[in-house]
Every structure is written in C-alpha cells, then in structure tokens.
Design an enzyme around this catalytic site. Structure first.
Site, short mmCIF file in Angstrom:
data_model
loop_
_atom_site.label_atom_id
_atom_site.label_comp_id
_atom_site.label_asym_id
_atom_site.label_seq_id
_atom_site.Cartn_x
_atom_site.Cartn_y
_atom_site.Cartn_z
N ASP A 96 9.43 2.97 2.05
CA ASP A 96 8.23 3.74 2.38
C ASP A 96 7.96 3.58 3.87
O ASP A 96 7.41 2.57 4.31
CB ASP A 96 7.04 3.25 1.54
CG ASP A 96 5.77 4.05 1.84
OD1 ASP A 96 5.73 4.78 2.85
OD2 ASP A 96 4.80 3.92 1.06
N PHE B 225 0.86 -1.18 0.00
CA PHE B 225 0.00 0.00 0.00
C PHE B 225 0.90 1.23 0.00
O PHE B 225 1.66 1.45 0.94
CB PHE B 225 -0.95 0.05 1.20
CG PHE B 225 -1.82 1.29 1.13
CD1 PHE B 225 -3.00 1.28 0.41
CD2 PHE B 225 -1.43 2.47 1.74
CE1 PHE B 225 -3.79 2.43 0.29
CE2 PHE B 225 -2.20 3.63 1.62
CZ PHE B 225 -3.39 3.61 0.90
N LYS C 195 2.44 10.94 7.26
CA LYS C 195 1.59 10.67 8.42
C LYS C 195 2.06 11.40 9.69
O LYS C 195 1.79 12.58 9.82
CB LYS C 195 1.46 9.17 8.62
CG LYS C 195 0.65 8.54 7.47
CD LYS C 195 -0.03 7.23 7.82
CE LYS C 195 -1.09 6.90 6.79
NZ LYS C 195 -0.68 5.96 5.76
C1 PLP Z 1 -0.86 6.06 4.29
C2 PLP Z 1 0.25 5.56 3.45
C3 PLP Z 1 0.59 6.18 2.24
C4 PLP Z 1 -0.23 7.30 1.65
O1 PLP Z 1 -0.32 8.41 2.46
P1 PLP Z 1 -1.48 9.51 2.23
O2 PLP Z 1 -1.08 10.63 3.13
O3 PLP Z 1 -2.77 8.87 2.62
O4 PLP Z 1 -1.43 9.87 0.79
C5 PLP Z 1 1.68 5.70 1.55
N1 PLP Z 1 2.41 4.67 2.02
C6 PLP Z 1 2.12 4.05 3.18
C7 PLP Z 1 2.98 2.92 3.66
C8 PLP Z 1 1.01 4.46 3.93
O5 PLP Z 1 0.69 3.82 5.07
#
Ligand code: PLP
Length: 414
Positions: free
Chosen positions: A241, A156, A270
């Site tokens: 990520d 994700f 986040k």
């Molecule tokens: C939440 C998330 C994203 C995307 O972040 P948004 O601020 O919702 O665009 C990307 N990578 C990971 C691992 C995430 O948990």
C-alpha cells in the site's frame, strides 16, 4: 516551481484570534467525522495556503501527501483545464482516448504490467483485496471462502467496513461491526511473526512500506526484502500500500525501491490525483490482474478522462526525477533540523525523504496542542497519535520555507 509569498504569518494565538471566517465555515449540518484546526482556507498556491482573512500559512501536511506537487501545480492545472474543455466522463461502458496512455504510464512507472483504475485509496485497497482473494481461489487453489490476508498491527488502509475490520485502532473500528473475516494481524516489522502467519490459505500479505498514519514508522532495513522473500516462498502475493508513501515522498517513486523490491501488487492513490481529483489505482503483475474478467469488478468514475489526464500529468512530473531528488535533498535538511531539536521538545523522530514523524515530549502538550501552536506560527500540520506530529510538506517547498518551518517548530516547542 512557484515562488513563496513573503507575507509573514499572523502571530495571534489559535484560540485568541478573530473567528468571523470560522463561524462562516461551521455548520450543524456537517458530520463530525473530523476535528479540523480552526483555520478556514480559501486559496492556495505551491506550499502556501491563505485563509478567508488573508493570513498565509505554510502547508506542512500537503493533504496527507495528496498534494506532493503542491497546490495548483501549473502543469497539473493546465492538464485539468485542457481536459475539462474536451471530455470529462464516459463511464467504462465506452472507451475514451485518455485511459490507455495513463495505464501505460503507470505500468512503466511501477515496473508492473497491468493497471486497474479506481478513485479513492480505500477503493484501491478493497480492489487489491478482491484481486488477491480471486487469485488465491483460481491460481493458488485455496478452498472456497478460506482465503486469508495477513496485515500488520498499526496499519491504516482506509475506512470501509472491510478495511476497518482489520484495523487495530479502536476509534476507527469500534461500532462498525459485524466485521469482515479473513484477516490475520501480525506485528509490523517482525519477519518471524509474519512468516509464522503464512500458510496454504494465505492469499496475500498487505502492508504499508512505511506506516504513515501510525506516525511515519519505518521498518528495519531488510524488512521489505524479507517480506518479498517470505511471500515468494509461501506462494502468496505481496501487496504494498503505497497510497501515502509512494509517488516521490520518500525520495524514490515508490518506497519499496529503497530495498529494491518489486511487490506483486502496488496500491496508489493520494498524489496520483495531483491534488485536483481523487485518482487511485491497483497495479499488478499480469498473472495476477488477469484473474479479473469483464463484469467482475468496476467503478463508474474509475479511470475517467479527467482523472486519466491529471494522472498522466502526474506521471510526467515523476518521470523527470526532479521531485524524487527534491525529496531526497530537502529530506536531509529536514533530518538535520530535527536532529537539532532532539532533547529540545522532540523525544524521537523518523524521516525518510521529505516525510517525518516527530514524537513531542508529552509534557509540552498533546499533538493537537502543538498543532494549534504551530498554526499560530503560520504552519499547518496534523497530529497523528498522542504526541506525534507528521510533517509531509509539498515536494515543491523551497529550502528557505522548510528551514523557516523548522524554526517555527523550535519556537512552538520552547
Ligand atoms: C490515505 C490512505 C488510504 C485511504 O485513502 P482514501 O483516499 O482516504 O480512501 C489507504 N492507505 C494508506 C496507506 C493511506 O495513507
């Protein structure tokens, strides 16, 4: 640290409760892209939220880790207030006096050299992809438009057209084509498959050190070090990520630290915005980030003064080490509590720091049904897939609150 209110949660069931607040929150003009639990939150402090009817709930989701420091952490709120009273936005057409400190703090925190500030997580991922492609053409010498990026199954990384192009979650992907080419998917936690996918066209491997949305999937020990070694050997970038796994959640500032690994590019988001504003960043080695020149990438809001002030205050909190150690220590309590639930409704679970993916016996109901039952116990969580729920409370949660959440989970499963 805020103290926990002692009001006990209302115990009416989620379906049988009064719905005046709910009706006020529902409107036909809102897109249906979420299916929220039937609770209408109007205030919050620390690990606790309160709905429009005054019921209190323990927030065991923490905005998918965007609220690692709890709701309205005093130091973060103070930094935001101070900045609101001086300067909020300039655009990057001009310098402002908060950005350099934020960038330097982030470089220090990650052990990398250069920072590209953005806003949302998806934008950080998109920026990382653009950076890797440009690096592949200019430094690695990949022929024009041939660059590939290797990603993992179950990933994700966000919701843009390019990012959903390499998602294997049909719900997230179907109906949004045509899809962006240039991605190769290999199974997560499979080093041999990863190595076999790397070739002269590979710009980068993009993975989550722990897959959050997939259900807090933790790779085997040695996987991240293996990815580091394989990408170095293949002459491509390792992009981690850390948007959900980073900034204290797992007991270290970054989840890759568990294997003493330094990626070439780290994506943050986040919690970087302290639960106040969206703040994300790409942090990279100088040789990589240097491929970006003026005019080649940008963002109107990226690195704005308010974001930089809040982000700097977040970095200051992390510099104390307090939140990382809380995640480690409370993570032990979480792990012990879940071990006790094995065979009592919990079929399997995974934890790292204060982060858990819990597989519930499907006979007890869907993850959604369990989430609704927990809500009636005064605990807010979110299911991920099928019968898996994820716990990611604020790192500021007290041990008694965490223990009481585990007790509620036991009740919801019995
Ligand atoms: C939440 C998330 C994203 C995307 O972040 P948004 O601020 O919702 O665009 C990307 N990578 C990971 C691992 C995430 O948990």
């Amino acid at each position: 640290m805020t103290t926990a209110p002692t009001t006990s949660p209302d115990t009416r069931t989620a379906t049988g409760r009064s719905s005046a607040g709910l009706i006020a929150a529902e409107t036909p003009v809102l897109a249906h892209n979420y299916h929220p639990l039937p609770v209408v939150i109007s205030r919050a402090e620390g690990a606790w939220v309160e709905d429009v009817e005054g019921r209190r709930y323990l927030d065991m989701l923490a905005g998918y880790s965007a609220l690692n420091f709890g709701h309205r952490h005093p130091a973060l709120i103070e930094a935001a207030h101070r900045q609101l009273d001086t300067l909020t936005l300039t655009s990057r057409a001009f310098h402002h006096d908060r950005l350099a400190q934020f960038a330097e703090g982030l470089a220090d925190l990650t052990g990398l050299d250069m920072v590209l500030p953005m806003n949302t997580g998806a934008e950080a991922v998109e920026s990382g992809i653009k950076l890797a492609r440009k690096w592949a053409y200019e430094v690695k010498g990949v022929p024009a438009d041939q660059a590939t990026i290797v990603v993992a199954g179950g990933n994700f990384h966000g919701r843009t057209t390019t990012i959903v192009s390499f998602s294997d979650d049909e719900e997230a992907r179907a109906g949004f084509g045509p899809y962006t080419p240039g991605f190769r998917t290999v199974p997560y936690n499979d080093l041999a498959a990863l190595e076999a996918a790397l070739d002269d066209t590979t710009a980068a491997v993009l993975i989550e050190p722990i897959q959050g949305e997939a259900g807090v999937i933790i790779p085997d020990d040695g996987y991240l070090a293996g990815v580091r070694a394989a990408t170095t050997r293949a002459g491509c970038l390792f992009i981690a990520d850390e948007i959900q796994s980073g900034l204290g959640r797992t007991g270290t500032t970054l989840a890759v630290e568990h294997e003493h690994v330094t990626p070439d590019v780290v994506l943050l988001g986040k919690a970087l915005g302290g639960g106040i504003v969206p703040v994300s960043a790409v942090v990279a080695h100088r040789e990589v980030m240097s491929v970006l020149g003026p005019g080649q990438h940008g963002s109107t809001f990226g690195g704005n003064p308010l974001a930089a002030a809040v982000g700097t205050a977040v970095i200051d909190l992390l510099a104390t080490g307090e939140y990382q150690s809380r995640a480690t220590e409370l993570g032990k309590v979480l792990h012990t509590g879940l071990t006790d639930l094995l065979g009592h409704g919990v079929t399997a679970f995974r934890t790292r720091g204060l982060w858990a993916g819990i597989d519930i016996d499907p006979a007890l109901g869907t993850g959604r049904a369990i989430s609704e039952r927990l809500m009636s116990e005064g605990i807010l969580v979110k299911d991920t897939h099928g019968s898996t729920i994820r716990l990611a409370p604020p790192l500021t949660i007290t041990e008694p609150d965490l223990t009481s959440a585990l007790t509620s989970l036991r009740r919801a499963l019995s």
